[in-house]
Design a protein around this motif. Structure first.
Motif, PDB file in Angstrom:
ATOM      1  N   LEU A  25       0.822  -1.214   0.000  1.00 26.99           N
ATOM      2  CA  LEU A  25       0.000   0.000   0.000  1.00 26.99           C
ATOM      3  C   LEU A  25       0.854   1.260   0.000  1.00 26.99           C
ATOM      4  O   LEU A  25       0.436   2.303  -0.503  1.00 26.99           O
ATOM      5  N   ASP A  29      -0.186   3.806  -6.052  1.00 28.70           N
ATOM      6  CA  ASP A  29      -0.860   5.107  -6.051  1.00 28.70           C
ATOM      7  C   ASP A  29      -2.306   4.954  -5.590  1.00 28.70           C
ATOM      8  O   ASP A  29      -3.023   4.077  -6.087  1.00 28.70           O
ATOM      9  N   PRO A  30      -2.746   5.809  -4.666  1.00 31.88           N
ATOM     10  CA  PRO A  30      -4.153   5.773  -4.250  1.00 31.88           C
ATOM     11  C   PRO A  30      -5.077   6.070  -5.436  1.00 31.88           C
ATOM     12  O   PRO A  30      -4.747   6.851  -6.320  1.00 31.88           O
ATOM     13  N   GLY A  31      -6.217   5.433  -5.441  1.00 32.28           N
ATOM     14  CA  GLY A  31      -7.184   5.644  -6.500  1.00 32.28           C
ATOM     15  C   GLY A  31      -7.041   4.692  -7.671  1.00 32.28           C
ATOM     16  O   GLY A  31      -7.859   4.708  -8.576  1.00 32.28           O
ATOM     17  N   THR A  32      -6.023   3.859  -7.655  1.00 32.73           N
ATOM     18  CA  THR A  32      -5.845   2.895  -8.735  1.00 32.73           C
ATOM     19  C   THR A  32      -6.485   1.571  -8.343  1.00 32.73           C
ATOM     20  O   THR A  32      -6.694   1.301  -7.152  1.00 32.73           O
ATOM     21  N   PHE A  35      -4.468  -0.351  -5.772  1.00 33.62           N
ATOM     22  CA  PHE A  35      -4.631   0.115  -4.400  1.00 33.62           C
ATOM     23  C   PHE A  35      -5.866  -0.511  -3.760  1.00 33.62           C
ATOM     24  O   PHE A  35      -5.820  -0.962  -2.617  1.00 33.62           O
ATOM     25  N   VAL A  36      -6.965  -0.542  -4.504  1.00 38.59           N
ATOM     26  CA  VAL A  36      -8.216  -1.090  -3.978  1.00 38.59           C
ATOM     27  C   VAL A  36      -8.074  -2.581  -3.690  1.00 38.59           C
ATOM     28  O   VAL A  36      -8.497  -3.066  -2.633  1.00 38.59           O
ATOM     29  N   LEU A  39      -5.780  -3.057  -0.649  1.00 42.08           N
ATOM     30  CA  LEU A  39      -6.510  -2.711   0.578  1.00 42.08           C
ATOM     31  C   LEU A  39      -7.506  -3.808   0.934  1.00 42.08           C
ATOM     32  O   LEU A  39      -7.646  -4.175   2.115  1.00 42.08           O
TER      33      LEU A  39
END
Length: 61
Positions: A25, A29-32, A35-36, A39
């Motif tokens: 994490l 990059d967050p939002g990719t 990432f999901v 997570l």
């Protein structure tokens, strides 16, 4: 419900998943979508660790 030895192995696997997902994490990059998914795997690992912990505790009583 679950033996102590099997519980230890399962708990170690769960902690390994959570650690590696947490480290990953930090790198994505967050939002990719990566990432999901990472997570999601971290949450699944944490829930699995909690379930193993509860099952081993129930067995000890």
């Amino acid at each position: 419900m679950i033996s102590t030895g099997a519980g230890q192995v399962a708990f170690r696997w769960a902690v390994t998943i959570v650690i590696f997902a947490g480290l990953l994490l930090l790198m994505v990059d967050p939002g990719t979508p990566q990432f999901v998914i990472t997570l999601f795997m971290m949450v699944v690992g944490a829930l699995f660790a909690a379930a193993v912990f509860v099952l081993v505790r129930i067995k000890k009583r």
